[in-house]
Design an enzyme around this catalytic site. Structure first.
Site, PDB file in Angstrom:
ATOM      1  N   SER A 206       0.798  -1.226   0.000  1.00  0.00           N
ATOM      2  CA  SER A 206       0.000   0.000   0.000  1.00  0.00           C
ATOM      3  C   SER A 206       0.836   1.284   0.000  1.00  0.00           C
ATOM      4  CB  SER A 206      -0.940  -0.068   1.196  1.00  0.00           C
ATOM      5  OG  SER A 206      -1.924   0.901   1.073  1.00  0.00           O
TER       6      SER A 206
ATOM      7  N   ASN B 113      -6.533   9.755   7.300  1.00  0.00           N
ATOM      8  CA  ASN B 113      -5.649   9.549   6.141  1.00  0.00           C
ATOM      9  C   ASN B 113      -6.412   9.190   4.858  1.00  0.00           C
ATOM     10  OD1 ASN B 113      -6.289   6.805   6.331  1.00  0.00           O
ATOM     11  ND2 ASN B 113      -4.428   6.291   7.466  1.00  0.00           N
TER      12      ASN B 113
ATOM     13  N   ASP C  21      -3.486   6.318  -2.810  1.00  0.00           N
ATOM     14  CA  ASP C  21      -2.243   5.725  -2.301  1.00  0.00           C
ATOM     15  C   ASP C  21      -1.849   4.564  -3.223  1.00  0.00           C
ATOM     16  OD1 ASP C  21      -4.056   3.795  -1.549  1.00  0.00           O
ATOM     17  OD2 ASP C  21      -3.113   3.398   0.376  1.00  0.00           O
TER      18      ASP C  21
ATOM     19  N   PRO D 240       2.676   2.776  18.321  1.00  0.00           N
ATOM     20  CA  PRO D 240       3.556   2.072  17.390  1.00  0.00           C
ATOM     21  C   PRO D 240       2.822   1.826  16.085  1.00  0.00           C
ATOM     22  CG  PRO D 240       2.740   0.569  19.079  1.00  0.00           C
ATOM     23  CD  PRO D 240       2.146   1.906  19.385  1.00  0.00           C
TER      24      PRO D 240
HETATM   25  C1  G16 Z   1      -3.023   0.761   6.517  1.00  0.00           C
HETATM   26  C2  G16 Z   1      -4.341   0.518   7.184  1.00  0.00           C
HETATM   27  C3  G16 Z   1      -4.927   1.839   7.647  1.00  0.00           C
HETATM   28  C4  G16 Z   1      -3.927   2.541   8.560  1.00  0.00           C
HETATM   29  C5  G16 Z   1      -2.570   2.669   7.880  1.00  0.00           C
HETATM   30  C6  G16 Z   1      -1.481   3.187   8.795  1.00  0.00           C
HETATM   31  O1  G16 Z   1      -3.211   1.557   5.385  1.00  0.00           O
HETATM   32  O2  G16 Z   1      -5.195  -0.118   6.281  1.00  0.00           O
HETATM   33  O3  G16 Z   1      -6.123   1.565   8.311  1.00  0.00           O
HETATM   34  O4  G16 Z   1      -4.383   3.802   8.903  1.00  0.00           O
HETATM   35  O5  G16 Z   1      -2.140   1.408   7.412  1.00  0.00           O
HETATM   36  O6  G16 Z   1      -1.344   2.295   9.864  1.00  0.00           O
HETATM   37  P1  G16 Z   1      -0.174   2.410  10.915  1.00  0.00           P
HETATM   38  O7  G16 Z   1      -0.271   3.799  11.474  1.00  0.00           O
HETATM   39  O8  G16 Z   1      -0.454   1.346  11.925  1.00  0.00           O
HETATM   40  O9  G16 Z   1       1.130   2.240  10.185  1.00  0.00           O
HETATM   41  P2  G16 Z   1      -2.582   1.171   3.983  1.00  0.00           P
HETATM   42  O10 G16 Z   1      -3.213   2.134   3.037  1.00  0.00           O
HETATM   43  O11 G16 Z   1      -1.096   1.345   4.121  1.00  0.00           O
HETATM   44  O12 G16 Z   1      -2.997  -0.244   3.776  1.00  0.00           O
END
Ligand code: G16
Length: 541
Positions: free
Chosen positions: A64, A372, A276, A498
């Site tokens: 992602s 986000n 993204d 974290p």
């Molecule tokens: C993923 C999750 C989102 C989360 C993001 C950041 O997004 O699907 O729900 O907000 O990671 O997570 P963290 O702050 O734990 O790193 P994506 O778009 O990267 O799959």
């Protein structure tokens, strides 16, 4: 179970010595070179989950928003949802198992979950555009094949499209056809129907510049363009033909840095958005005539969509219960606006759409968005039936028209998970119907200045949180220090947690001015660095 085949193939996908990974916020994520064994084992696990649920399971190879060098894998449950948490634990256990432990772990999962080994298994596989994704998805296929599962490889596809395919398949295509064309047809038809009632001066309003993060979103939008009406003029940037995935562009970059992506020139007041890397997030933005950048993030998307739905519910005279679900990152102004002005109940969960999704399911209509830009809207079965019934049978024209709008909104939304393409079409339709410019949308409320930072620590697991991640329980003294720092500023708030997708601790702050938000975030970062085992240079202001 054919353990011999599992072991035979497993020897081709060996785990690097000493490597330990967690099924995080959205699956496993790390450097692509460390993931071959994980992919193979997730192929195996998907077969077990498929046999247990007697349904098709999805496996998406993507990291992602992470840099191009990373990769990852997300498992998709039967209704297109994120993997159930008990299975996340099995996934972690299996991914970290030594070669000789694999057999006993698989046996244990089968016993605990009553997996019938003679049951047919079906797995849908998709991947993003990272150079490493093709080979890694082949490793998933090896895992599926080792246990005699059947698979359908969709190849290059967005994450939300794969979720959609899984749900379509498991509802005997009641939700839609489990093909990419079926997805384009369903969404574009709903978009055309929904925007029919927009005033014709809409041409200007439907002009949108899209930063595709050099990812899969560009490929899929190019495919979809011919299904979309001409009055929606989309211009694609960062389409992956020149630059690296997510590098200085994409929704995460724009949100975190609060500035436009590289590769997209913005004229004053032009409406722009960023996807993204796997097209499950979207944020909007524009530059005003003075050249100032304005971000219109997930909180404002939730506000726009919930206002639109609430107005329609009032028109049709329905008292369906609607709520908005956010996380600790939601801007304080958005929560206040939703609760005090809109009178919509707001709930806060931990980060990760899996948490928001489950909370949103508790309501007739649950609107959930992370700041986000990751989010969607869920309609309960009963709410959907009521709306569809009114759209067909209601005698009063005005009420019936409003119900039809809601019905088309339901069909335009990908209810399985946040979807940048679907969300973009919903937003464009609402702006056109309400005759709103991006500036007017942005002006619904004013964001409190905020800042997000990352701190590197030796082991981010030393930070444990509570209260939907708004307070740190460990390490000792950290929360007390944050409380003390927050008191120095007006309208302030800060928290640390974290990350579940990157090897960092995230810091968030809000305050009355940007200068104060920046300074609070910096001071909190220093506290994390000193109290939670920071590595490298201390954070610089
Ligand atoms: C993923 C999750 C989102 C989360 C993001 C950041 O997004 O699907 O729900 O907000 O990671 O997570 P963290 O702050 O734990 O790193 P994506 O778009 O990267 O799959």
């Amino acid at each position: 179970m054919d353990f011999e085949a599992v072991a035979k193939y497993s020897a081709l996908h060996l785990k690097p010595a000493g490597l330990s990974l967690q099924y995080g916020t959205a699956g496993f994520r790390t450097k692509a070179g460390h993931l071959d064994h994980v992919m193979y084992r997730m192929g195996v696990l998907a077969v077990l989950r498929s046999r247990q649920t007697k349904s098709t399971i999805g496996v998406m190879v993507t990291a992602s928003h992470n840099p191009e060098e990373d990769n990852g894998v997300k498992l998709v449950d039967p209704l297109g949802e994120m993997l159930a948490s008990a299975w996340e634990e099995y996934a972690t256990c299996l991914a970290n198992a030594e070669e000789q432990e694999i057999q006993s772990i698989l046996t244990e999962i089968c016993q605990k979950e009553a997996v019938k080994l003679n049951q047919r298994a079906s797995v849908f596989i998709g991947r993003d555009t990272r150079p490493s994704s093709e080979k890694l998805s082949q490793s998933v296929i090896d895992g599926v094949s080792a246990l005699g599962g059947q698979y359908h490889d969709y190849g290059l596809i967005t994450t939300p499209q794969l979720h959609y395919m899984v749900f379509c398949q498991n509802t005997q295509e009641h939700y839609g056809k489990a093909t990419v064309e079926g997805y384009y047809q369903k969404l574009s038809k709903a978009f055309v129907e929904l925007t029919k009632q927009a005033s014709s001066s809409g041409d200007d309003q439907m002009c949108l510049k899209i930063d595709c993060a050099n990812g899969i979103g560009a490929l899929k939008l190019k495919e979809m363009e011919r299904y979309l009406p001409k009055k929606l003029l989309i211009h694609l940037y960062n389409d992956g033909t020149k630059e690296k995935l997510n590098h200085l562009c994409g929704a995460d970059f724009v949100k975190v840095h609060q500035k436009p992506p590289l590769g997209l020139e913005i004229k004053p007041n032009e409406r722009c958005c960023s996807f993204d890397g796997d097209a499950d997030r979207i944020v909007y933005y524009y530059n005003d005539t003075a050249g100032h950048f304005h971000l219109v993030d997930g909180d404002k998307i939730a506000t726009l969509i919930s206002t639109f739905i609430k107005e329609l519910l009032i028109k049709i005279g329905q008292t369906l219960k609607m709520a908005v679900v956010q996380t600790a990152y939601a801007n304080g102004s958005s929560t206040r606006y939703l609760e005090e002005t809109m009178k919509v109940p707001v709930h806060c969960t931990k980060t990760g759409v899996k948490h928001l999704h489950h909370k949103a399911q508790e309501f007739d209509i649950g609107v959930y968005f992370e700041a986000n830009g990751h989010g969607t809207v869920l309609f309960s079965k009963a709410a959907e039936e009521k709306i569809r019934h009114m759209a067909k049978e209601e005698k009063e024209n005005q009420k019936r028209d409003a119900a039809k709008m809601l019905e088309n909104t339901i069909d335009l939304i990908n209810q399985t998970v946040g979807d940048a393409i679907s969300d973009m079409l919903v937003i464009e339709a609402i702006l056109a119907l309400k005759g709103l410019t991006v500036q007017q949308w942005d002006a619904i409320y004013t964001d409190l200045p905020n800042r997000q930072l990352k701190v590197k620590v030796a082991d981010r697991r030393v930070i444990d949180t509570t209260d939907a991640e708004r307070r740190a329980v460990t390490p000792p003294g950290l929360q007390e220090k944050i409380d003390e720092l927050v008191k120095k500023y007006r309208l302030s708030r800060a928290f640390v947690r974290p990350s579940g997708t990157e090897d960092v601790v995230r810091v968030y702050s809000e305050a009355d001015t940007q200068e104060n938000a920046d300074s609070l975030a910096h001071e909190v970062s220093l506290a994390v660095y000193h109290l939670a085992g920071g590595i490298g240079e201390p954070p610089q202001p």
